[in-house]
Write an enzyme that holds these catalytic residues in place. Structure first.
Site, PDB file in Angstrom:
ATOM      1  N   ASP A  29      -5.761  -6.571  10.232  1.00 16.23           N
ATOM      2  CA  ASP A  29      -7.079  -5.907  10.164  1.00 16.23           C
ATOM      3  C   ASP A  29      -8.199  -6.855   9.717  1.00 16.23           C
ATOM      4  O   ASP A  29      -9.346  -6.708  10.143  1.00 16.23           O
ATOM      5  CB  ASP A  29      -7.051  -4.640   9.287  1.00 16.23           C
ATOM      6  N   LYS A  45       0.806  -1.226   0.000  1.00 15.12           N
ATOM      7  CA  LYS A  45       0.000   0.000   0.000  1.00 15.12           C
ATOM      8  C   LYS A  45       0.844   1.283   0.000  1.00 15.12           C
ATOM      9  O   LYS A  45       0.474   2.282   0.627  1.00 15.12           O
ATOM     10  CB  LYS A  45      -0.970   0.003   1.194  1.00 15.12           C
TER      11      LYS A  45
HETATM   12 MG    MG Z   1      -8.546  -0.266   7.803  1.00 15.38          MG
END
Ligand code: MG
Ligand code: ADP
Length: 459
Positions: free
Chosen positions: A200, A164
């Site tokens: 996550d 990312k």
């Molecule tokens: Mg998140």
């Protein structure tokens, strides 16, 4: 009102659109082929062979719903990080009592690891002050870290790879909890004990399954994309340690799935990224890349003189990386007015004052093509995992989904459901997609509660 003297769309538009629709299509057969490939990569990943799916075992199973106490959670996503104070009532209800969101600065993402963790420690410091939390007490904290980690314990794990757009130096290969503890120490914060490290996806699934035993999958559709699910320990061949429970949650790291067909535009996005050749699936699906991918399509249409023919500023307005974002696409997709007035407003804001009705509808249509593929790919990946767990689709499966792309992109969820129906017919009803807002942080707190119960810490 129909306008009789409206200029016809530039010649070649139809061919261009039909060529794009082909390029970005994912037919039912393509989806079925992808599911087979997904299963093959899952099998290899679980047995420890080389695979584009890392299939990382977490150290936990679903919670029971009886976990209780007060916990802090830190959720480092990709774009934001959030600090949350969470209360668990022991009856399946987890409540966020305070939350503060910080945007992760470019410096923090791409500087040194020390800078990144100092930035996080500063956020925690601000949160403690703002919520008047006594620094003489001790707060167990769960750390949601949304990057691929080889977990070495419930509160430790090494970063395998940045994704990312992160490149912070000196972190890869190190224990990220250790790095967070060092930063807290540098800041003089001694009231925090990091008691869980959670991905996550796992946080998202746990947050839902705390009160819903049918939840066995977590999905992220935000800056990046990833998923986790509940796996039988005996199916995880690479896990030799017999101490584990009957089931363990697996962080798939599906953003790296590589058996996907790339268009020339996808190759450009990949080539301009900080990690060319990696994370192909994520680059086709997630919020960090979708706007940029669409920008390249728009630029192609502009250069072919199919879009904004009468507006010389258009090429400049969209001519550089980052000038068109997924949130812009959302805004365009949301516009249901006949004259596309919101699209017009968006364009005017970008200095594009001469937009014909064709320009506006064409722009909207191009966004639908790229976002449509994203939703179809996401749905196919979800179907792959559900059919791996339950080939006949005998049971109910609640899929907890977190991430702003899923939450805010118009029709994204309905697009996913439509593909699940194509693939599974009436049985698709058994798959329930639920948005688990802030799930990634909330769930981490629940994992911290499990850890605290096991180690005798009081939350
Ligand atoms: Mg998140
Ligand atoms: P993270 O992945 O960092 O935890 P989020 O789940 O909030 O954070 O996702 C943020 C990403 O969602 C942004 O990078 C952007 O690509 C995308 N995004 C932001 N706003 C919108 C929107 N309105 N519609 C669709 N996508 C959005």
């Amino acid at each position: 009102m129909a306008c009789t003297n409206m200029p016809p769309p530039p010649a070649g538009c139809e061919e261009f659109v039909s060529c794009l629709e082909n390029l970005f299509s994912l037919s039912l057969n393509d989806s079925r082929g992808m599911i087979k490939d997904f299963h093959e990569e899952m099998r290899k990943g679980l047995s420890g062979q080389a695979s584009s799916l890392k299939m990382l075992p977490s150290f936990v199973d679903r919670p029971t719903g009886k976990e209780r106490g007060n916990f802090l959670a830190l959720d480092l996503g990709g774009t934001n990080f959030r600090v949350l104070a969470v209360q668990l009532d022991g009856k399946g209800c987890a409540a966020v009592q305070a939350v503060r969101k910080f945007a992760v600065s470019g410096e923090a993402m791409q500087g040194t690891g020390e800078q990144l963790f100092d930035f996080i420690a500063d956020g925690i410091d601000a949160f403690l002050t703002e919520n008047r939390m006594k620094r003489s007490s001790s707060f167990p904290l769960a750390f949601t870290f949304s990057f691929p980690v080889a977990q070495t314990g419930i509160a430790s794990g090494r970063l395998l790879e940045w994704t990312k757009g992160f490149t912070a130096t000196g972190v890869k290969g190190r224990d990220v909890v250790g790095l967070l503890n060092d930063a807290l120490k540098r800041k003089g914060i001694s009231c925090i004990a990091v008691s869980a490290l959670v991905n996550d996806t796992i946080g998202t699934m746990v947050a839902r399954s705390y009160g819903d035993p049918t939840c066995d999958m977590g999905v992220i559709l935000g800056t990046g994309t990833n998923a986790c699910y509940r796996e039988k320990r005996l199916k995880i061949e690479k896990l030799k340690d017999r101490r584990f429970r009957k089931y363990i949650m697996i962080n798939m790291e599906w953003g790296n799935f590589h058996k996907v067909r790339l268009t020339g535009y996808d190759e450009q996005v990949d080539g301009a990224s900080v990690n060319p050749g990696a994370m192909h699936f994520e680059k086709l699906v997630s919020g960090m890349y979708l706007g940029e991918l669409t920008r390249l399509v728009l630029m192609d249409a502009i250069e072919r003189r199919l879009l904004f023919l009468h507006e010389p500023k258009a090429a400049g307005a969209f001519g550089q990386k980052g000038l068109f974002r997924t949130e812009d696409m959302s805004l365009i997709a949301e516009d249901e007015t006949t004259d596309l007035l919101r699209v017009e407003g968006f364009l005017q804001h970008r200095g594009i004052t001469v937009a014909t009705p064709h320009d506006k509808t064409f722009l909207k249509h191009l966004c639908e093509i790229t976002a449509g593929r994203s939703a179809r790919l996401g749905a196919t990946a979800i179907s792959s995992v559900i059919s791996w767990m339950d080939p006949e689709l005998k049971d109910r499966h609640t899929v907890a989904v977190d991430g702003t792309l899923f939450e805010k992109y118009p029709h994204f969820k309905t697009g996913i459901i439509a593909v699940l129906q194509e693939l599974h017919g009436a049985k698709a009803e058994k798959i329930l997609l639920v948005h688990s807002k802030d799930g990634s942080g909330l769930g981490a707190a629940i994992v911290a509660a499990v850890a605290a119960a096991e180690s005798g810490l009081n939350g």
